[in-house]
Enzyme design. Structure first.
Site, short mmCIF file in Angstrom:
data_model
loop_
_atom_site.label_atom_id
_atom_site.label_comp_id
_atom_site.label_asym_id
_atom_site.label_seq_id
_atom_site.Cartn_x
_atom_site.Cartn_y
_atom_site.Cartn_z
N ASN A 103 1.86 1.49 4.63
CA ASN A 103 0.93 2.54 4.20
C ASN A 103 -0.55 2.10 4.20
OD1 ASN A 103 3.33 3.99 1.88
ND2 ASN A 103 2.80 4.68 3.94
N ASP A 141 8.84 11.47 -0.09
CA ASP A 141 8.01 11.74 1.09
C ASP A 141 7.62 13.22 1.15
OD1 ASP A 141 6.65 11.13 3.38
OD2 ASP A 141 8.41 11.17 4.70
#
Ligand code: IPE
Ligand code: IPE
Ligand code: MG
Length: 236
Positions: free
Chosen positions: A62, A14
């Site tokens: 996502n 991330d």
């Protein structure tokens, strides 16, 4: 101290977007640098004799992002698969994918199938790429297929154990020993919920494109300091 090598390391990669935003660049540049970081880390991990590496490449959540970013990511996956395929084959690592193929485009699916097929007999490690993956999806999908097999008489209700459920997941992998999340977020974001039941969790503020071999060593050192009791008591 003798180093204990975790057998299964999983990474929530991330911070690509923030890495780019900090440099006044487009978020996609962060993803490009993130792909480079993954290449370095994956090579390092197998050299360290870690057997399984799982990475979160794209979550079922996502898809909420702008189309431009999603399209860029899909294209990046395709390019990275092609660019890294020879190294993977040469290292003798088996590539597996976790996730649901439904929303992925044909080119990406074909490339995934080619990689899995051509590496399926490799024995030097497993590279589990989680793409269009959600942990709850994985468990739900396993539950559906178990129910069907019970209904069809392939197995009975009493056969259902954690080991059996594991076999119905996208891939029958060993439990995660060490889970790493970069970018200073302290959450799991629907990653491998079942497999991380007893994982040691390691969080770092480092953004994924900056995560290098030194950062990996720090995570491995921290792992080595943990006392894994699994509910028991360590004998002094
Ligand atoms: C992780 O980086 C990569 C993917 C989710 C594909 P992010 O894109 O989430 O980066 P941040 O969290 O916005 O910085
Ligand atoms: C998790 O990161 C997914 C990947 C790394 C592919 P996100 O950036 O999507 O997760 P949240 O939004 O912080 O939970
Ligand atoms: Mg993020």
């Amino acid at each position: 101290m003798n180093e204990v090598v975790p057998s299964h390391v999983a990474i929530i990669m991330d911070g690509n977007g923030r890495w780019a935003e900090k440099r006044k660049m487009k978020r996609t540049k962060g993803h490009q640098m993130g792909a480079k970081a993954l290449k370095r880390i994956s090579e390092y991990v197998y050299d360290k004799k870690i057997n399984v590496l799982s990475v979160f490449a794209f979550s079922t959540e996502n898809w909420k992002r702008d189309k431009e970013e999603v399209d860029y990511l899909m294209d990046l996956f395709l390019k990275s698969f092609k660019a890294n395929f020879d190294t993977i084959k040469q290292k003798g690592v088996k590539v597996v994918f976790s996730g649901i193929k439904d929303r992925l485009n044909d080119k990406v699916i074909k490339a995934m199938e080619k990689m899995s097929e051509e590496t399926k007999n490799n024995k030097n490690g497993i590279f589990n790429i989680c793409l269009n993956y959600g942990g709850q999806d994985e468990i739900t999908n396993a539950t559906k297929r178990i129910s069907k097999d019970v209904k069809d008489g392939v197995i009975s209700c009493d056969d259902i154990t954690p080991a059996l459920l594991n076999k119905y997941l996208f891939n029958d992998l060993p439990p995660i020993d060490l889970l790493i999340r970069t970018s200073g977020e302290y959450r799991i974001s629907n990653f491998m919920l079942w497999q991380m039941a007893y994982a040691e969790l390691y969080f770092t503020d480092t953004l994924w494109p900056d995560f290098d071999e030194k950062e990996m060593d720090k995570a491995l050192l921290a792992y080595n300091k943990r006392d894994r009791r699994f509910g028991g008591v360590t004998k002094k």
